[in-house]
Design a protein around this motif. Structure first.
Motif, PDB file in Angstrom:
ATOM      1  N   GLU A 289       0.830  -1.214   0.000  1.00 52.92           N
ATOM      2  CA  GLU A 289       0.000   0.000   0.000  1.00 52.92           C
ATOM      3  C   GLU A 289       0.859   1.257   0.000  1.00 52.92           C
ATOM      4  OE1 GLU A 289      -2.508  -0.300   3.356  1.00 52.92           O
ATOM      5  OE2 GLU A 289      -3.772  -1.906   2.532  1.00 52.92           O
ATOM      6  N   TYR A 290       1.937   1.258   0.804  1.00 53.50           N
ATOM      7  CA  TYR A 290       2.828   2.420   0.833  1.00 53.50           C
ATOM      8  C   TYR A 290       3.517   2.640  -0.505  1.00 53.50           C
ATOM      9  CZ  TYR A 290       2.330   2.835   5.902  1.00 53.50           C
ATOM     10  OH  TYR A 290       1.836   3.031   7.156  1.00 53.50           O
ATOM     11  N   ALA A 291       3.876   1.525  -1.195  1.00 51.45           N
ATOM     12  CA  ALA A 291       4.514   1.654  -2.511  1.00 51.45           C
ATOM     13  C   ALA A 291       3.555   2.284  -3.520  1.00 51.45           C
ATOM     14  CB  ALA A 291       4.982   0.278  -2.994  1.00 51.45           C
ATOM     15  N   GLU A 292       2.266   1.863  -3.475  1.00 49.55           N
ATOM     16  CA  GLU A 292       1.279   2.461  -4.378  1.00 49.55           C
ATOM     17  C   GLU A 292       1.066   3.949  -4.080  1.00 49.55           C
ATOM     18  OE1 GLU A 292      -2.232   0.181  -4.047  1.00 49.55           O
ATOM     19  OE2 GLU A 292      -1.411  -1.621  -5.012  1.00 49.55           O
ATOM     20  N   GLU A 293       0.959   4.285  -2.774  1.00 50.16           N
ATOM     21  CA  GLU A 293       0.783   5.687  -2.422  1.00 50.16           C
ATOM     22  C   GLU A 293       1.985   6.533  -2.824  1.00 50.16           C
ATOM     23  OE1 GLU A 293      -0.055   5.949   1.708  1.00 50.16           O
ATOM     24  OE2 GLU A 293      -2.043   5.005   1.554  1.00 50.16           O
TER      25      GLU A 293
END
Length: 483
Positions: A289-293
C-alpha cells in the motif's frame, strides 16, 4: 470655543471662562477618566466578565453622562445578562444624546422589528416577578414552574437561573442547582452571587454525603456485629480463643506450577507461530500500500511541477503586458497634458456612454474641468479636448448645486461604503457651507475610514474648536482620542 456652562466665547489657552469662571480643564479631565473606565469595561466585556464590565461602565457614566459609547456598551451588557428593561433604558438615553449614526437606534430597531422575541423577553420578566412573589409566600412548587418557563423564554436571564438554583437548594436537589449556577457562569464568568451560591452548594452536598455515610455504617450493622467489634459479648465476657497451626499442602503448589508450564508450552508452540505469520502478511500488505501511495505522490509532484512551470511562464507574460500597459498610460498622460486632464477625459468618456447626464454629473464634470491647470492646457491636444467638452456641454460652467444636495449624495455613497467618492462630495459640500457641523463631521469620519489620519485629526480638531456644543462632539472627541 463656547463655554459649556454659560455659552460665552472663550479660548482654550486661558482654560477658564472669563464670564462665569468655569474651568474647562475639569471638563476635559472628566472626559478622559470616563474614557478610561469605558476601556476597562470593554476589556472585561470581551472576556465575558459582564458584572465587572457593568460596574466599570456605570463609573464611566458617572464621570460623563454623555459618553454614548459607554452607554451603548452598558445596554449590550445588560441585554446579554437578560436585563432587557435596563438595556432599552440605556439605549433610549443614548439616542437622546446623539441622533444620527448612533448604534443604539439600530439596537432598538432590531428589537422592534422582531415582536415575537420582544414578547418572549417581556414574558420572561413577568414570570420571574411572579415566581419571586410565590417564593416569598411559600409557593416554591409553583415558583419552580414559573422560573422554568422564564428561562425557556430567555435562556440568558441570570437572575432567573439564580433564583431557580436557590429553590433547588431548598429542596435538596443540589445537582440541579449546580447545573443552574454553571449556566449563569457560562454567561458571566465572574458573577459574585453565582460563585457564592456554588460554594454553598458544594458545602451542603459534602455535609449530606457525610450524614448519609454515617447512617449507612450504623444502620447496616446487626447488634451482634456491633458487640463483636467492641470485643465483648452480650454480657461483657470475652469469647474463648483457640489456636491451631496450619499444615502446609504441597499438592496445591505442584498443580499450580504444572498449569503454568502447560500454559507456556501451548503459547509457544500454537499461538506464537500464528501471530508471526499474521504479522508477516500484514507487513507485506502495508508495504504494498505504501509503494502504491508513493508512486501516486511522485506522479502528482511531476504534474504539479509542470503546472508550476506553465503558471510561471504565464506570469512572466502578464508582467510584460503590464509593463507595456503602464508605458502606454504614461505616454497617454503626457500626451494629453497631465493627471487632471487624464481624469477629465476619463469622466467625459463615462458620460458619453450614457444617453443623458444629470445635473449632479455635469457639476462633477465642472469640478474636473476647474482642476485642470493652465500649464496642462498649453498642450494643444489637451486644449482641443477641453474645448470639445465645453461644446458638448455648453452649460457645464454655469450649473450649481446646493450644499445639502451635495451632502445627501455623499451620504448615500458613505452608506454604501464607497468612501473615496463620498469624500469628494463632502469636500464640495464643506466648501459651500463651512458652518454646517454635519459636513465637517462626515468629512473627518471619511478621512479616518480612508486611513488619512492627519487630515482626519485636523478636521476633528477644527470641529471641537468651532462646535463645542455640537451633537457630534462626544463622538468626535472619542475618534480624535483613538487617533
Amino acid at each position: 470655543m463656547i463655554c459649556p456652562k454659560c455659552g460665552a466665547n472663550m479660548t482654550l489657552k486661558k482654560g477658564t471662562c472669563s464670564k462665569c469662571g468655569y474651568d474647562i480643564e475639569v471638563n476635559q479631565k472628566t472626559r478622559r477618566i470616563s474614557c478610561y473606565f469605558y476601556n476597562q469595561g470593554l476589556a472585561k466585556a470581551k472576556v465575558r466578565d459582564l458584572s465587572g464590565a457593568a460596574d466599570m461602565l456605570n463609573r464611566a457614566l458617572k464621570m460623563s453622562k454623555k459618553n454614548v459609547d459607554a452607554r451603548n456598551l452598558l445596554g449590550l451588557v445588560y441585554f446579554e445578562m437578560g436585563e432587557t428593561v435596563q438595556a432599552i433604558h440605556e439605549w433610549i438615553i443614548s439616542k437622546s444624546f446623539l441622533q444620527g449614526n448612533n448604534p443604539a437606534e439600530r439596537y432598538l430597531n432590531i428589537l422592534q422589528s422582531n415582536p415575537t422575541k420582544l414578547d418572549n423577553l417581556n414574558g420572561a420578566i413577568r414570570k420571574y416577578n411572579s415566581a419571586l412573589d410565590l417564593a416569598q409566600h411559600d409557593g416554591a412548587d409553583l415558583a419552580l414552574i414559573q422560573l422554568k418557563k422564564a428561562v425557556s423564554l430567555n435562556p440568558k436571564f441570570i437572575r432567573a437561573w439564580q433564583l431557580l438554583a436557590l429553590l433547588y437548594m431548598r429542596a435538596g436537589e443540589y445537582e440541579y442547582a449546580r447545573k443552574c449556577i454553571k449556566r449563569t457562569l457560562a454567561i458571566d464568568i465572574a458573577n459574585t452571587t453565582s460563585i457564592r451560591y456554588l460554594k454553598e452548594i458544594r458545602e451542603l452536598s459534602r455535609q449530606g454525603k457525610q450524614i448519609q455515610l454515617v447512617n449507612s455504617e450504623t444502620d447496616g450493622q446487626a447488634p451482634a456485629e456491633l458487640e463483636d467489634r467492641s470485643g465483648k459479648g452480650r454480657n461483657g465476657i470475652l469469647p474463648a480463643f483457640r489456636y491451631e497451626e496450619d499444615k502446609p499442602d504441597y499438592r496445591i503448589f505442584l498443580s499450580l506450577m504444572l498449569g503454568v508450564f502447560l500454559g507456556i508450552m501451548v503459547v509457544f508452540f500454537m499461538v506464537v507461530p500464528g501471530v508471526k505469520s499474521g504479522m508477516k502478511n500484514d507487513f507485506k500488505s502495508t508495504q504494498a500500500e505504501y509503494a502504491e501511495e508513493l508512486s501516486g505522490y511522485l506522479s502528482d509532484i511531476d504534474s504539479l511541477e509542470k503546472e508550476n512551470q506553465s503558471l510561471q511562464s504565464k506570469i512572466e507574460l502578464q508582467e510584460i503586458d503590464l509593463e507595456a500597459l503602464n508605458d502606454e498610460l504614461e505616454e497617454l498622460g503626457n500626451r494629453v497634458g497631465g493627471v487632471n486632464m487624464f481624469r477629465l477625459i476619463s469622466y467625459y468618456l463615462q458620460l458619453q456612454e450614457k444617453e443623458s447626464a444629470s445635473r449632479m454629473e455635469i457639476f462633477i464634470l465642472q469640478k474636473r474641468m476647474n482642476a485642470v491647470s493652465e500649464e496642462e492646457l498649453k498642450n494643444e491636444a489637451a486644449k482641443g479636448i477641453y474645448d470639445r467638452i465645453q461644446e458638448a456641454y455648453p452649460d457645464v460652467m454655469t450649473v450649481t448645486m446646493t450644499s445639502s444636495e451635495l451632502f445627501e449624495q455623499g451620504l448615500s455613497l458613505y452608506d454604501a461604503k464607497n468612501y473615496e467618492e463620498a469624500l469628494e462630495f463632502f469636500q464640495y459640500s464643506y466648501e459651500k457651507s463651512a458652518d454646517n457641523e454635519r459636513n465637517l463631521y462626515y468629512l473627518g469620519r471619511t478621512y479616518q475610514l480612508l486611513d488619512q489620519k492627519e487630515e482626519a485629526l485636523r478636521t476633528y480638531n477644527e470641529y471641537m474648536e468651532r462646535f463645542p456644543e455640537g451633537q457630534y462632539y462626544d463622538a468626535v472627541y472619542n475618534f480624535a482620542a483613538e487617533l
